[in-house]
Structures are given as structure tokens and as C-alpha cells.
Write an enzyme that holds these catalytic residues in place. Sequence first.
Site, short mmCIF file in Angstrom:
data_model
loop_
_atom_site.label_atom_id
_atom_site.label_comp_id
_atom_site.label_asym_id
_atom_site.label_seq_id
_atom_site.Cartn_x
_atom_site.Cartn_y
_atom_site.Cartn_z
CB THR A 202 -0.91 0.02 1.25
OG1 THR A 202 -1.57 1.29 1.37
CG2 THR A 202 -0.08 -0.20 2.52
CD GLU B 5 -3.53 3.65 4.39
OE1 GLU B 5 -3.33 3.85 5.61
OE2 GLU B 5 -4.61 3.25 3.94
CE1 TYR C 164 -2.68 -2.41 5.75
CE2 TYR C 164 -3.19 -0.08 5.45
CZ TYR C 164 -2.97 -1.34 4.92
OH TYR C 164 -3.01 -1.52 3.56
NE ARG D 85 -5.16 6.76 1.32
CZ ARG D 85 -4.01 6.15 1.15
NH1 ARG D 85 -2.88 6.85 1.17
NH2 ARG D 85 -3.95 4.85 0.97
CG ASN E 138 -11.01 10.79 3.36
OD1 ASN E 138 -10.57 10.23 2.37
ND2 ASN E 138 -10.55 10.55 4.58
NE ARG F 144 -7.85 6.44 10.34
CZ ARG F 144 -8.29 5.83 9.25
NH1 ARG F 144 -9.28 4.95 9.34
NH2 ARG F 144 -7.78 6.07 8.07
#
Length: 289
Positions: A133, A135, A158, A222, A257, A288
Site C-alpha cells: 500500500t 500508506e 497497519y 487519498r 475524503n 482516529r
Amino acid sequence: MRVLVTGGCGFIGSALVLHLVQDLGHEVLTVDGMTYAANPLSLAPLAQDRRHRLVEADICDAPRMRVLVSEFRPDAIMHLAAESHVDRSITSPGAFVRTNVVGTQAMLDAARAYWDGLPAAGKDAFRFLHVSTDEVYGSLGPEGFFTEESRYDPRSPYSASKAASDHLARAWGETYGLPVLVSNCSNNYGPRQFPEKLIPLMILNALAGKPLPVYGDGLNVRDWIHVEDHARALCAILERGRVGETYLVGSRSERANIQVVKALCAAFDRLRPEGGPHERLVTYVADRP
């Protein structure tokens, strides 16, 4: 080709397996641990296809992985199996380290043991594609995009676990000579995606008239790519990529987003006007950690 795909009952994995078998005519062994995000129905179109076989197995089971690889004798391994949800990684990081790090090591070891026993021509032709990914590079700013030279800067358990798996894949290539390729892709969307992800969650909530939760101010950016485009890109990397190289996959379709959510709301206003305006359902929630 004979291709072993890990995580083939997942969102991206199922799109890849369908493409490999239906469009390219390859023989595929799908290995999947059947965790919560896996759905064997995603591969239902291949139920009667002799070119495909599905095995339920945990990639962390190193002896089982060695047996499966040695028995199937693949020309390539495409390793997609991973825990992939940021929120879940915050509450249960151990599961992400186990699957994404330990599981990747088990797959690399199984591939290496098999590859070591191949004749010279088979060694030269074999490929291990580690699918990751973007990320691992951290947060994308309001402009620009990641490149293969971007600095690793993971921000969650993650992405840290995926960064670690990338490093393992490259290390197995450098240390043992295993012909490894690494890909890092941006956000995927499309059919069969598990509904905890942004776009399917917004769709299902909008259909039910429920709040559309957006983290923070909704300005996290993103890049978005359709899952079937990603599947085709992975096959292009497998066929034409240079061993040891990293390939970033994206569509240069960067969106905040909140832009994505508002675009979905506009679509629902056209398709389900009786429930509109759907932007009234947008609810900003605490970001988060």
C-alpha cells in the site's frame, strides 16, 4: 502460467484472481485464511473452472505454505494476503503484525525453499510479487503524489506492519537472490469491497438513511483507483517488471475524503431523490488516533 495468489478471496485479491483466470487464461491456486473480510462468493464465477482451486489456509502456517507451494509448483507467487483496516489495527495491532509481518516471512521462506530447487531456467523465470500500500509513505499533502523515491513514514500499526513486510520482501531479494518485485497502490474502490471501507460504508449508510461519518475535517487526501485497474497493473508488473524494483500504482485521482463523500451524496440525490438532500447525513466525528 501457474500463479499462486494469497488473499484471493479478499477485495483486491478476488479481482486479481478473476482477471488471471478469465481474462488471461492462467491456472491459479488461491490461498486464503477466510478471515472476516474474505468472501468465497467473490470467486463464484470460477466454481466450475478447472483452472482455479481454492485452499483455506493461514499464511502464518509456514509448513503448510511450503507444502502448498511445492505441490502446486507455481511460476509466480502474488502475495496479497494482509490485514488492511487502519481502525482495526489501532485496536488489535498484534493481528496485523502476525499476518502482515510473520505471514509475509512465511511466504518468502516457502517461495525461497521452492525456488532454490528449480533448474536454472525456472529460477530465472520465477517471480514473487509482494503487493503493498502507499500508506507506508504516510499522509499525502493537498498537492502532489507519492513516487518510488518517497520516504517511508508509516502512521498507524497497519501501515507500519506493511512497511515491515516491504522491507522483508526486499531483504529476501538482496540476501537470498529471490526474484522479488514490490508494488504499492493507492486506495481501491469497486465491487465486492468489505463495507467497513469508506465508499461502501457511505453507500450502505446513505441507502439506509443513516449518518455518513467523516473523520476530522474530512480533508485527508487519498488517490483512488478502480480495483480492476489495479489487478491489470499487477499483472503488468508481474510480466514486465524488473526484479528488485518497486512500482507505485495509482490513477492520479487525488480527492479529499469529504470530496468523495459529497460526490456520493450528489449521486444519491440523482438516483434516490426521495431521500435527499443526502449531504444532510454527513456527520463529522473525532479523527482516529
